[in-house]
Design an enzyme around this catalytic site. Structure first.
Site, PDB file in Angstrom:
ATOM      1  N   HIS A   1       0.922   5.256   1.230  1.00 12.43           N
ATOM      2  CA  HIS A   1       0.292   6.281   2.077  1.00 12.43           C
ATOM      3  C   HIS A   1       0.301   7.616   1.343  1.00 12.43           C
ATOM      4  O   HIS A   1       1.337   8.014   0.782  1.00 12.43           O
ATOM      5  CB  HIS A   1       1.094   6.483   3.370  1.00 12.43           C
ATOM      6  CG  HIS A   1       1.125   5.309   4.288  1.00 12.43           C
ATOM      7  ND1 HIS A   1       0.313   5.209   5.381  1.00 12.43           N
ATOM      8  CD2 HIS A   1       1.884   4.178   4.279  1.00 12.43           C
ATOM      9  CE1 HIS A   1       0.563   4.077   6.024  1.00 12.43           C
ATOM     10  NE2 HIS A   1       1.516   3.432   5.372  1.00 12.43           N
TER      11      HIS A   1
ATOM     12  N   HIS B   1       0.849  -1.202   0.000  1.00  8.30           N
ATOM     13  CA  HIS B   1       0.000   0.000   0.000  1.00  8.30           C
ATOM     14  C   HIS B   1       0.876   1.239   0.000  1.00  8.30           C
ATOM     15  O   HIS B   1       2.022   1.205   0.443  1.00  8.30           O
ATOM     16  CB  HIS B   1      -0.947   0.016   1.201  1.00  8.30           C
ATOM     17  CG  HIS B   1      -0.254  -0.150   2.517  1.00  8.30           C
ATOM     18  ND1 HIS B   1       0.114  -1.381   3.009  1.00  8.30           N
ATOM     19  CD2 HIS B   1       0.148   0.751   3.442  1.00  8.30           C
ATOM     20  CE1 HIS B   1       0.698  -1.236   4.178  1.00  8.30           C
ATOM     21  NE2 HIS B   1       0.749   0.060   4.460  1.00  8.30           N
TER      22      HIS B   1
HETATM   23  P1  AMP Z   1       1.901   0.401   7.341  1.00  4.40           P
HETATM   24  O1  AMP Z   1       2.370   0.687   8.735  1.00  4.40           O
HETATM   25  O2  AMP Z   1       2.675   1.100   6.276  1.00  4.40           O
HETATM   26  O3  AMP Z   1       1.771  -1.089   7.098  1.00  4.40           O
HETATM   27  O4  AMP Z   1       0.455   1.045   7.255  1.00  4.40           O
HETATM   28  C1  AMP Z   1      -0.686   0.410   7.667  1.00  4.40           C
HETATM   29  C2  AMP Z   1      -1.747   1.488   7.780  1.00  4.40           C
HETATM   30  O5  AMP Z   1      -3.011   0.891   7.685  1.00  4.40           O
HETATM   31  C3  AMP Z   1      -1.713   2.274   9.091  1.00  4.40           C
HETATM   32  O6  AMP Z   1      -1.577   3.656   8.807  1.00  4.40           O
HETATM   33  C4  AMP Z   1      -3.056   1.942   9.730  1.00  4.40           C
HETATM   34  O7  AMP Z   1      -3.611   3.051  10.405  1.00  4.40           O
HETATM   35  C5  AMP Z   1      -3.888   1.562   8.538  1.00  4.40           C
HETATM   36  N1  AMP Z   1      -4.966   0.613   8.771  1.00  4.40           N
HETATM   37  C6  AMP Z   1      -4.898  -0.579   9.402  1.00  4.40           C
HETATM   38  N2  AMP Z   1      -6.092  -1.212   9.366  1.00  4.40           N
HETATM   39  C7  AMP Z   1      -6.927  -0.401   8.665  1.00  4.40           C
HETATM   40  C8  AMP Z   1      -8.293  -0.489   8.286  1.00  4.40           C
HETATM   41  N3  AMP Z   1      -9.050  -1.540   8.611  1.00  4.40           N
HETATM   42  N4  AMP Z   1      -8.815   0.534   7.578  1.00  4.40           N
HETATM   43  C9  AMP Z   1      -8.081   1.616   7.251  1.00  4.40           C
HETATM   44  N5  AMP Z   1      -6.763   1.754   7.579  1.00  4.40           N
HETATM   45  C10 AMP Z   1      -6.209   0.763   8.287  1.00  4.40           C
END
Ligand code: AMP
Ligand code: ZN
Length: 134
Positions: free
Chosen positions: A101, A99
């Site tokens: 950001h 993903h």
């Molecule tokens: P990373 O740390 O780069 O793996 O980012 C994961 C991101 O996903 C974090 O910013 C979380 O806040 C976000 N996240 C986790 N679960 C969900 C969810 N169910 N819906 C939306 N965002 C999420």
């Protein structure tokens, strides 16, 4: 990937606040935003990280990120935007489905990302140039 939360969100099995969707991607609002409008670009197919992403899909991901970034900055009147993509636990990755950001930035608001700049030494430079083959 039966138990991957981002697979389920990207494919609509779990609802999420969706800003954009096409055949290959969904752009959603992050549930733990670093700033107002913090969003995530999710491919609908499961790839754990950037190394697994096929080049063509990665190119499309960047084009989607560009479109969503422009929409966020315009719609929320942001002053800037960071595009961040984490690979591996040590790099801060917590969900192991690729993903990107998109983090809008606002003048005068506190830092949400950053690092303390060091110095590129001659020793490190020579070592890195010798070891890294791309
Ligand atoms: P990373 O740390 O780069 O793996 O980012 C994961 C991101 O996903 C974090 O910013 C979380 O806040 C976000 N996240 C986790 N679960 C969900 C969810 N169910 N819906 C939306 N965002 C999420
Ligand atoms: Zn997945």
């Amino acid at each position: 990937m039966g138990d991957c939360i981002f697979c389920k969100i990207a494919n609509g099995e779990i609802p999420a606040a969706t800003l954009y969707e096409d055949e290959d991607f969904r752009v959603i609002l992050d549930l733990g935003p670093g700033s107002k409008g913090h969003s995530l670009v999710l491919p609908k197919a499961h790839y754990a990280n950037i190394y697994e992403m096929p080049d063509e899909l990665l190119g499309k991901a960047m084009a989607v990120a560009k479109k969503a970034a422009a929409g966020l900055v315009k719609g929320l009147e942001a002053d800037g935007l960071n595009v961040i993509q984490n690979n591996g636990l040590t790099a801060g990755q917590t969900v192991f489905h690729f993903h990107m950001h998109l983090i809008p930035r606002y003048e005068g608001k506190e830092e949400v990302i950053g690092w303390t700049p060091g110095t590129l030494t001659d020793e490190d430079k020579e070592e890195i140039l010798a070891k890294v083959k791309i």
